[in-house]
Design a protein around this motif. Sequence first.
Motif, short mmCIF file in Angstrom:
data_model
loop_
_atom_site.label_atom_id
_atom_site.label_comp_id
_atom_site.label_asym_id
_atom_site.label_seq_id
_atom_site.Cartn_x
_atom_site.Cartn_y
_atom_site.Cartn_z
N TYR A 62 -1.44 3.22 -2.27
CA TYR A 62 -2.23 4.39 -1.86
C TYR A 62 -1.32 5.61 -1.74
O TYR A 62 -1.79 6.74 -1.79
N ARG A 76 -12.27 0.41 -2.38
CA ARG A 76 -11.51 -0.47 -1.49
C ARG A 76 -12.09 -1.90 -1.54
O ARG A 76 -11.36 -2.88 -1.57
N ARG A 125 -11.07 -3.52 -4.67
CA ARG A 125 -9.63 -3.80 -4.59
C ARG A 125 -9.39 -5.12 -3.86
O ARG A 125 -8.61 -5.96 -4.30
N GLU A 126 -10.10 -5.30 -2.73
CA GLU A 126 -9.86 -6.50 -1.93
C GLU A 126 -10.34 -7.76 -2.65
O GLU A 126 -9.66 -8.79 -2.65
N GLU A 170 0.82 -1.22 0.00
CA GLU A 170 0.00 0.00 0.00
C GLU A 170 0.85 1.26 0.00
O GLU A 170 0.39 2.32 -0.40
#
Lengths: 220, 469
Positions: free
Chosen positions: A210, B185, B188-189, A153
Amino acid sequence: MSSREDILARVRQKLGRNETNAAVARAEIDTVLAAKAQGPRPQVDAEKSALVGRLIDKSRAYSSTVDQVATRGEAPAAIARYLIGLGLPAQAVIWPKLADLDWASAGVIVQARAAQDADLVGITGCFCAVAETGTLMLCGSVDSPAAISLLPETHIAIVPASRIVPGMEEAFALARKELGQLPRAVNFISGPSRTGDIEQTIVLGAHGPYRVHLILIDGA
Amino acid sequence: MESRSHRFKENAAAALANPVLQASMKKAKGKFVDKRAIAIKEIDDFEGTREAAKQLRDRVLENLDLWLEKFESNATARGATVLWAKDGEEICRHVAEIGKRHGIKKAVKSKSMLSEEAGLNQALEANGIQPVETDLGEYILQINNNEPPSHIIAPVVHKSLDEVADLFEKVHKTPRKTEIPALTREAREVLRTHFLTADMGISGGNFLVAETGSVALVTNEGNGRMVTTLPRVHVVITGIEKVIPTLEDLSTLMRLLPRSATGQSISNYVSVLTGTKAADELDGPEHLYYILVDNGRADVIGSEFQEMLRCIRCGACMNHCPVYQAIGGHAYGWVYPGPMGSVLTPLYTGLENAIDLPHAATLCNQCGVVCPVKIPLPDLLRKLREKQTDRNLRPWLERAALKAWAFVAASPTLYALGVWFGVRYLKWLAGGKASIPVLSVAPEWTRGRDFPAPEGRTFRELYAQRKQP
């Protein structure tokens, strides 16, 4: 007739190909490939401090963060500060190329290996950086695997100031000169991954990092 | 993908009456247009760069056979296998064979419009390979019963946040989320697991670099990198027209493509991939296949439509098209919407199968002005209209009306007489009002608007009157 032959035969027929014009065209192609002519370029000041300044500005415009240190040896401590500041674990997967740095003294636990899904922080160097757009150029190799800048990340990249070039053209020229041929994976990275697919609203952290953090080494 | 372009009029009418679509299109319009306008100002010589891009694309098309051979030999020298496909069916056959050879169970895909042309996902499933779309937009479409995309770079531009929230709740069986970052998110997972377990990655190719035998991939999400880094087999499916000469040419095109597409100075990831992984490398595919696809392209070479093959798939023409902005992409009925689609669909699927598309344009030339490789889209649309007329493909009533018009317009006397009657009839029809709500001779035209009533005398009459002292 194979599909290859069928498709090429139709293209040749449409172009009116014959042996004479094929010889002329082949010579032209060789000339084009050798000339490597460039298109019009935006003005980028190639003086070193200007390149550093532009890379910083453009990287920030692409939502990267930038820290500057004087020497390569100071990078681990700067990285430790960054990770602690964000409340991230001081633990990372790194390029094997970076294993010589003193990570232990900086309190960062590192492993030089292929990236895994569970890795939260990936630390890489870069082949060079492009000032025009604030872009890192990473070349994959045995000691600089591609997935370390992709799976975690948080991606931290160590960027020597001497490796900043004005544009993509200079980056490719450098690769030709130093590597001979392009490595399997050349990745130009400009900031964290993002998507605008839902209602054209930009969200950082799509499938890749991110956060992208640059450690700029002024004296290297 | 089966074309539904012959139903353009019905589809467009339905799109205009769909409030969710209309709201989504309105939101998207400003963002694309404004961002591009700002981004192109960063280029000192934008017009010069467009011209350079046009020339380098033409350079390849003029000797496409030889450039393809050059690309093929350089790609093969680096360990790639180059396959060729005449049509969508052959693409599917190649991928199924590769799948069988390497024992593939799951394929992760980054966006490839050619796989849409081929209907590849259905073919993969039929061959026991699970296809997973990984571009967020394409993934949303796949879990919504394989809905087709409505834009080449923003596949779900037609969908609202609410629709996506509902869909994720239903398919992922998770509590409903209404924030875009939370939805992103969640996807994404879900998709991360697929990236890590897939044994094949399928991508398109933005460009094929002849000099190095590489494919260039441009993405923002990072899914293109995942698909080409993690699985042990990588298959690139791309059109034969995508070859460019050198890395310098790639640099030029990269100044234009992201700016024209999303208004970015550069996309987050530009990957230039060459060959397979070395034995001691820690990541990268062991096998790399290129499938170079014709599917109608070879026949466009050397034709009056060759300029269309310069297209770099940025989507600027549709973002700026008043017709696209009003009806969205689905109404066009095949893979490519907007002005570029209105040219490509008839060329690739047959003029007679997309009879309305060359007319789905106001010929305002917004598309021609913004096109980064200077494709004269309105000219090409006009040429397609001419072809339709030459081949008698237009409806008989339209042909008869135009014949009558040509006859009348060729004679000044007949014309004057016709107009004399016409304006008086229309004035009478308006019955003193300023406009006519329904014209029985053109009911389609007055369905969405009123016809302004003429004043009662022709231009010639008024002109003659004024000349007198």
